[in-house]
Design a protein around this motif. Structure first.
Motif, mmCIF file in Angstrom:
data_model
loop_
_atom_site.group_PDB
_atom_site.id
_atom_site.type_symbol
_atom_site.label_atom_id
_atom_site.label_comp_id
_atom_site.label_asym_id
_atom_site.label_seq_id
_atom_site.Cartn_x
_atom_site.Cartn_y
_atom_site.Cartn_z
ATOM 1 N N SER A 1 0.901 -1.167 -0.065
ATOM 2 C CA SER A 1 0.124 0.105 -0.069
ATOM 3 C C SER A 1 0.809 1.168 -0.096
ATOM 4 O O SER A 1 0.751 2.135 -0.762
ATOM 5 N N TYR A 2 1.934 1.244 0.802
ATOM 6 C CA TYR A 2 2.627 2.466 0.957
ATOM 7 C C TYR A 2 3.634 2.518 -0.401
ATOM 8 O O TYR A 2 3.837 3.713 -0.792
ATOM 9 N N ASN A 3 4.263 1.302 -1.013
ATOM 10 C CA ASN A 3 4.787 1.406 -2.200
ATOM 11 C C ASN A 3 3.754 2.086 -3.292
ATOM 12 O O ASN A 3 4.175 3.200 -4.180
ATOM 13 N N SER A 4 2.590 1.902 -3.480
ATOM 14 C CA SER A 4 1.702 2.446 -4.251
ATOM 15 C C SER A 4 1.312 3.781 -4.241
ATOM 16 O O SER A 4 1.444 4.537 -5.003
ATOM 17 N N MET B 1 2.518 9.297 -5.694
ATOM 18 C CA MET B 1 3.016 10.875 -5.242
ATOM 19 C C MET B 1 4.064 11.230 -6.138
ATOM 20 O O MET B 1 4.235 12.536 -6.716
ATOM 21 N N LEU B 2 4.939 10.357 -6.285
ATOM 22 C CA LEU B 2 6.096 10.769 -7.299
ATOM 23 C C LEU B 2 5.770 11.040 -8.779
ATOM 24 O O LEU B 2 6.407 11.984 -8.938
ATOM 25 N N GLU C 1 5.537 18.588 0.963
ATOM 26 C CA GLU C 1 4.915 18.560 2.484
ATOM 27 C C GLU C 1 4.413 17.038 2.413
ATOM 28 O O GLU C 1 4.336 16.240 3.406
ATOM 29 N N LEU C 2 3.154 16.714 1.649
ATOM 30 C CA LEU C 2 2.705 15.366 1.394
ATOM 31 C C LEU C 2 3.444 14.143 1.225
ATOM 32 O O LEU C 2 3.519 13.382 1.782
ATOM 33 N N LEU C 3 4.760 14.477 0.315
ATOM 34 C CA LEU C 3 5.400 13.603 -0.076
ATOM 35 C C LEU C 3 6.421 13.154 1.353
ATOM 36 O O LEU C 3 6.601 11.970 1.803
ATOM 37 N N THR C 4 6.789 14.247 1.920
ATOM 38 C CA THR C 4 7.405 14.129 3.482
ATOM 39 C C THR C 4 6.744 13.246 4.339
ATOM 40 O O THR C 4 7.084 12.100 4.914
ATOM 41 N N ARG C 5 5.308 13.429 4.315
ATOM 42 C CA ARG C 5 4.347 12.757 5.261
ATOM 43 C C ARG C 5 4.395 11.161 4.860
ATOM 44 O O ARG C 5 4.409 10.274 5.717
ATOM 45 N N TYR C 6 4.158 11.038 3.365
ATOM 46 C CA TYR C 6 4.372 9.653 3.086
ATOM 47 C C TYR C 6 5.503 8.852 3.501
ATOM 48 O O TYR C 6 5.638 7.789 3.711
#
Length: 97
Positions: free
Chosen positions: A42-45, A50-51, A67-72
């Motif tokens: 799930s986090y890979n996806s 996001m990238l 900021e969203l990428l940092t949170r992910y």
């Protein structure tokens, strides 16, 4: 990296199945391993998506996107650590290296 944890999950699952089979005692462990694999996937996806969204905005992505990428990334690191701990605990329960 979560791909490595997914590999660890798969290897552990395979080893347990080969040594002990699918029994009442191992079913819960297989469920735990499947859950760990799904969390890592799930986090890979999420990170990949996001990238892909940020990439076209380069060389200057929006602050909100970063900021969203940092949170992910932080959530993915926590998930990877939790998956690694789960796999280690299961391997200990079965006396696997």
């Amino acid at each position: 990296m979560s791909i490595e944890r997914i590999d660890d999950v798969t290897a552990t699952e395979f080893t347990i199945f080969e040594r002990f089979g699918e029994t009442e005692e191992t079913i819960d462990y297989f469920d735990q391993l499947q859950n760990a694999r799904e969390r890592a996937n799930s986090y890979n996806s999420c990170l990949y998506t996001m990238l892909r969204q940020i990439h076209p905005a380069q060389p200057v992505a929006s602050r909100a996107s970063l900021e969203l990428l940092t949170r992910y990334i932080e959530e993915a690191e926590a998930t990877v650590n939790a998956v690694a701990a789960s796999v280690s605990e299961i391997r200990r329960d079965f006396n696997l290296p």
